[in-house]
Design a protein around this motif. Sequence first.
Motif, PDB file in Angstrom:
ATOM      1  N   LEU A 169     -24.457   2.408 -11.477  1.00 48.29           N
ATOM      2  CA  LEU A 169     -23.952   2.941 -12.748  1.00 48.29           C
ATOM      3  C   LEU A 169     -25.069   2.987 -13.783  1.00 48.29           C
ATOM      4  N   ILE A 170     -25.820   1.875 -13.863  1.00 49.08           N
ATOM      5  CA  ILE A 170     -26.904   1.796 -14.840  1.00 49.08           C
ATOM      6  C   ILE A 170     -27.981   2.825 -14.514  1.00 49.08           C
ATOM      7  N   TYR A 171     -28.344   2.905 -13.238  1.00 49.34           N
ATOM      8  CA  TYR A 171     -29.368   3.861 -12.814  1.00 49.34           C
ATOM      9  C   TYR A 171     -28.939   5.288 -13.126  1.00 49.34           C
ATOM     10  N   GLY A 172     -27.654   5.597 -12.856  1.00 52.70           N
ATOM     11  CA  GLY A 172     -27.151   6.936 -13.114  1.00 52.70           C
ATOM     12  C   GLY A 172     -27.168   7.278 -14.588  1.00 52.70           C
ATOM     13  N   ALA A 173     -26.817   6.313 -15.435  1.00 51.91           N
ATOM     14  CA  ALA A 173     -26.809   6.553 -16.879  1.00 51.91           C
ATOM     15  C   ALA A 173     -28.223   6.705 -17.432  1.00 51.91           C
ATOM     16  N   LEU A 174     -29.164   5.973 -16.849  1.00 51.66           N
ATOM     17  CA  LEU A 174     -30.546   6.041 -17.315  1.00 51.66           C
ATOM     18  C   LEU A 174     -31.221   7.352 -16.914  1.00 51.66           C
ATOM     19  N   SER A 175     -30.805   7.910 -15.789  1.00 48.64           N
ATOM     20  CA  SER A 175     -31.480   9.082 -15.237  1.00 48.64           C
ATOM     21  C   SER A 175     -31.009  10.351 -15.939  1.00 48.64           C
ATOM     22  N   THR A 176     -31.809  10.820 -16.855  1.00 49.80           N
ATOM     23  CA  THR A 176     -31.587  12.067 -17.602  1.00 49.80           C
ATOM     24  C   THR A 176     -30.250  12.100 -18.324  1.00 49.80           C
ATOM     25  N   GLY A 177     -29.719  10.953 -18.694  1.00 52.82           N
ATOM     26  CA  GLY A 177     -28.576  10.893 -19.596  1.00 52.82           C
ATOM     27  C   GLY A 177     -27.272  11.445 -19.060  1.00 52.82           C
ATOM     28  N   LYS A 178     -26.847  11.011 -17.870  1.00 51.25           N
ATOM     29  CA  LYS A 178     -25.561  11.447 -17.328  1.00 51.25           C
ATOM     30  C   LYS A 178     -24.429  10.579 -17.879  1.00 51.25           C
ATOM     31  N   ASP A 214     -30.619  -2.647 -20.254  1.00 50.22           N
ATOM     32  CA  ASP A 214     -30.262  -1.266 -19.911  1.00 50.22           C
ATOM     33  C   ASP A 214     -28.744  -1.084 -19.894  1.00 50.22           C
ATOM     34  N   LEU A 215     -28.030  -2.074 -19.380  1.00 46.25           N
ATOM     35  CA  LEU A 215     -26.572  -1.993 -19.341  1.00 46.25           C
ATOM     36  C   LEU A 215     -25.996  -1.895 -20.745  1.00 46.25           C
ATOM     37  N   ILE A 216     -26.417  -2.797 -21.620  1.00 45.98           N
ATOM     38  CA  ILE A 216     -25.882  -2.815 -22.990  1.00 45.98           C
ATOM     39  C   ILE A 216     -26.202  -1.510 -23.713  1.00 45.98           C
ATOM     40  N   MET A 217     -27.418  -1.036 -23.580  1.00 44.01           N
ATOM     41  CA  MET A 217     -27.832   0.155 -24.300  1.00 44.01           C
ATOM     42  C   MET A 217     -27.158   1.429 -23.787  1.00 44.01           C
ATOM     43  N   ASN A 218     -26.674   1.403 -22.548  1.00 47.18           N
ATOM     44  CA  ASN A 218     -26.045   2.593 -21.982  1.00 47.18           C
ATOM     45  C   ASN A 218     -24.519   2.534 -21.974  1.00 47.18           C
ATOM     46  N   MET A 219     -23.934   1.420 -22.424  1.00 43.07           N
ATOM     47  CA  MET A 219     -22.480   1.333 -22.495  1.00 43.07           C
ATOM     48  C   MET A 219     -21.963   2.104 -23.711  1.00 43.07           C
TER      49      MET A 219
END
Length: 263
Positions: A169-178, A214-219
């Motif tokens: 989930l974290i990797y997906g959110a980090l990768s080009t903003g999905k 990364d988790l906190i920043m992408n939640m």
Amino acid sequence: QKYTSYVFKIKSRKEGAARIPIRYRVITHRTAEKGMCMSMRLNASTIPQLEAIGQTRDGVLYSHMFPMKGINLITGAVDSGKTTLIYSCLQEYIVNDSRHAFIDTYENPIEGDLEGLVKTHNVTNKVVRQCPSPEGVSTFVEGIEFSLRKNTDIILAGEVRSSSEIQALIYGALSTGKLILATLHTDSIPVTITRLLNGIQSDDPGKTKSLVYDLIMNMNMIVSQKLLTTVKKKRVAVNEIFLFNREIKSKLATLPMHEISNE
């Protein structure tokens, strides 16, 4: 144990009408040494409208469901309506939102026909692809990685359980903003955060700290849902909604990992 989804088509009472699809789920598992247990459950043939489940387009929940990047989690106990909530929101977004989007879902099993929804409403600005797991992809992790290569905009990852799925989930959110949508079997928002944090711990403190950040920043949002029985013996969904605004993210990112859930 095996989960399988089927569609059985019955004849319509209307002359010349198409056959009516009846969706149902079959769950089988072994009992004792030679026994077998099977349970079957009907899936709703139609996706309920937002108003039918107590939500509105202008409400807090739906208005924060599709920011087009980050992670949104719907949590709750078994049969608390998590998937119904996500499907109702997706239906509203697919049919009535003017934004263009490629949407991939990875489910075990597929709960509703979003691809058919696009055809029925003649939607031209959305492309939906629904993939069952493990028949189509072996894991949700594989599905997320496949969608990232396709440059998908919204990914529904079904129910997340393992550490590898949480990290995906974290990797997906980090990768080009999905935008990643997923469900968890947890009973409250602090328990959900504890589950997420436990899922990203590793033997490398530096890696763990980086994953927590990364988790906190992408939640974006966590929704904890329960189904309650009214005095008239009807079931109604109640939601606790936690929004990760800039102030909350900054605060949580500075805390030691063991203090985040309490905070």
